[in-house]
Scaffold this motif. Structure first.
Motif, PDB file in Angstrom:
ATOM      1  N   ARG A   1      -8.529   2.975  16.405  1.00 49.11           N
ATOM      2  CA  ARG A   1      -8.244   4.327  16.992  1.00 49.11           C
ATOM      3  C   ARG A   1      -8.866   5.280  15.844  1.00 49.11           C
ATOM      4  N   GLU A   2      -8.408   4.758  14.409  1.00 48.40           N
ATOM      5  CA  GLU A   2      -8.969   5.824  13.511  1.00 48.40           C
ATOM      6  C   GLU A   2     -10.353   5.401  12.965  1.00 48.40           C
ATOM      7  N   ARG A   3     -10.666   4.428  13.186  1.00 51.39           N
ATOM      8  CA  ARG A   3     -12.229   4.174  12.653  1.00 51.39           C
ATOM      9  C   ARG A   3     -12.882   3.153  13.810  1.00 51.39           C
ATOM     10  N   SER A   4     -14.150   3.215  13.628  1.00 55.39           N
ATOM     11  CA  SER A   4     -15.124   2.584  14.517  1.00 55.39           C
ATOM     12  C   SER A   4     -14.679   0.725  14.419  1.00 55.39           C
ATOM     13  N   TYR A   5     -15.090   0.171  15.353  1.00 54.83           N
ATOM     14  CA  TYR A   5     -14.817  -1.310  15.482  1.00 54.83           C
ATOM     15  C   TYR A   5     -15.474  -1.828  14.027  1.00 54.83           C
ATOM     16  N   ASP A   6     -16.695  -1.655  13.689  1.00 52.16           N
ATOM     17  CA  ASP A   6     -17.389  -2.307  12.778  1.00 52.16           C
ATOM     18  C   ASP A   6     -17.066  -1.699  11.366  1.00 52.16           C
ATOM     19  N   GLN A   7     -16.142  -0.652  11.046  1.00 53.69           N
ATOM     20  CA  GLN A   7     -15.677  -0.375  10.106  1.00 53.69           C
ATOM     21  C   GLN A   7     -14.074  -0.984   9.624  1.00 53.69           C
TER      22      GLN A   7
ATOM     23  N   SER B   1      -6.439   4.742  24.061  1.00 56.07           N
ATOM     24  CA  SER B   1      -7.578   5.181  23.460  1.00 56.07           C
ATOM     25  C   SER B   1      -8.712   4.107  23.527  1.00 56.07           C
ATOM     26  N   ALA B   2      -8.018   2.848  23.080  1.00 58.18           N
ATOM     27  CA  ALA B   2      -8.553   1.755  23.221  1.00 58.18           C
ATOM     28  C   ALA B   2      -9.112   1.218  24.575  1.00 58.18           C
ATOM     29  N   LEU B   3      -8.317   1.274  25.384  1.00 58.02           N
ATOM     30  CA  LEU B   3      -8.509   0.934  26.601  1.00 58.02           C
ATOM     31  C   LEU B   3      -9.562   1.685  27.541  1.00 58.02           C
ATOM     32  N   ILE B   4      -9.987   2.873  27.093  1.00 55.11           N
ATOM     33  CA  ILE B   4     -10.868   3.720  28.133  1.00 55.11           C
ATOM     34  C   ILE B   4     -12.046   3.847  27.141  1.00 55.11           C
TER      35      ILE B   4
ATOM     36  N   HIS C   1     -12.477   5.193  23.993  1.00 57.87           N
ATOM     37  CA  HIS C   1     -12.490   6.041  23.290  1.00 57.87           C
ATOM     38  C   HIS C   1     -12.896   5.643  21.765  1.00 57.87           C
ATOM     39  N   GLY C   2     -13.874   6.416  21.110  1.00 56.09           N
ATOM     40  CA  GLY C   2     -14.298   6.088  20.113  1.00 56.09           C
ATOM     41  C   GLY C   2     -15.022   4.941  19.738  1.00 56.09           C
TER      42      GLY C   2
END
Length: 228
Positions: free
Chosen positions: A45-51, A125-128, A130-131
């Motif tokens: 939620r705080e950072r992108s997946y790749d980060q 946030s992750a489920l929909i 977001h980010g």
């Protein structure tokens, strides 16, 4: 909590507390897995997946890198597992709410959905989406399956005489609007909760009534149906 038969009720995913820093304790494997999932979702939620790295997740959960690989096989594995758990919690709460209030199943389901947004904003946030999260593959499958399951719950409550394609499309569109509005409400706190519930139910009513006026198949399918 235990019921009268002494059976422990399952603990919702979002009720699992964040791990406390300090000397590592020997946890039950299920508790370790839950802690890793929750830590992963917070970071995503705080950072992108790749980060986010495997080391970041392990450190946030106060566990070792090999343990994460042992349970999930890597970063994507823990992310997908967390999504699935979040989706299961959301769908279970919506179904239970609708079953408790069969005469107002839509309002009850919307209330349960917003309860989940409020209680588990990280998972929501992750489920929909977001980010930034991994595109395609298992994560997109989980998100799509969740939307399809919510569509199924709505159709169960609506009990249409038939399921014209346009009816399904309109309900899917409404589910998408609920996601967008739910995310904005999570971030801003506006509008007030009770008002938001009424707005979402009113949007559903208006969408189906408008569709029924323009499509005889939908009008026939919804004849004498109620959903407030």
């Amino acid at each position: 909590m235990a019921d009268s038969a002494g059976t422990r009720e399952p603990v919702p995913f979002y009720d699992v507390p964040a791990p406390v820093r300090g000397p590592r304790r020997r946890l039950h494997p299920d508790d370790r897995k839950r802690a890793l999932m929750l830590a992963a979702l917070r970071l995503f939620r705080e950072r992108s997946y790749d980060q986010v790295s495997v080391d970041d997740i392990a450190a946030a959960a106060d566990m070792s890198r090999p343990l994460l690989y042992h349970y999930y096989g890597g970063k994507l594995g823990v992310f997908v597992a967390a999504l699935r758990q979040t989706a299961d919690d959301l769908l279970r709460s919506m179904r239970a709410a609708a079953e408790r209030s069969p005469d107002t199943w839509l309002s009850a389901g919307v209330a349960a959905y917003l309860d989940h947004v409020h209680t588990d904003p990280t998972g929501f946030s992750a489920l929909i989406g977001h980010g930034s999260s991994p595109s395609g593959g298992e994560s997109e499958t989980v998100i799509g399956q969740t939307r399809d399951a919510i569509l199924g719950l709505v159709l169960e409550g609506l009990r249409p005489a038939a399921e014209p394609p346009l009816l399904r499309s309109v309900i899917k569109g409404w589910i998408g609007l609920v996601e967008v509005i739910g995310r904005q409400w999570m971030e801003t706190g506006q509008p007030e909760r009770d008002q938001l519930e009424r707005i979402l139910v009113g949007m559903f009513d208006a969408a189906l009534e408008t569709t029924a006026r323009h499509d005889p198949a939908v009008r026939e399918a919804l004849r004498s149906r109620t959903w407030n």
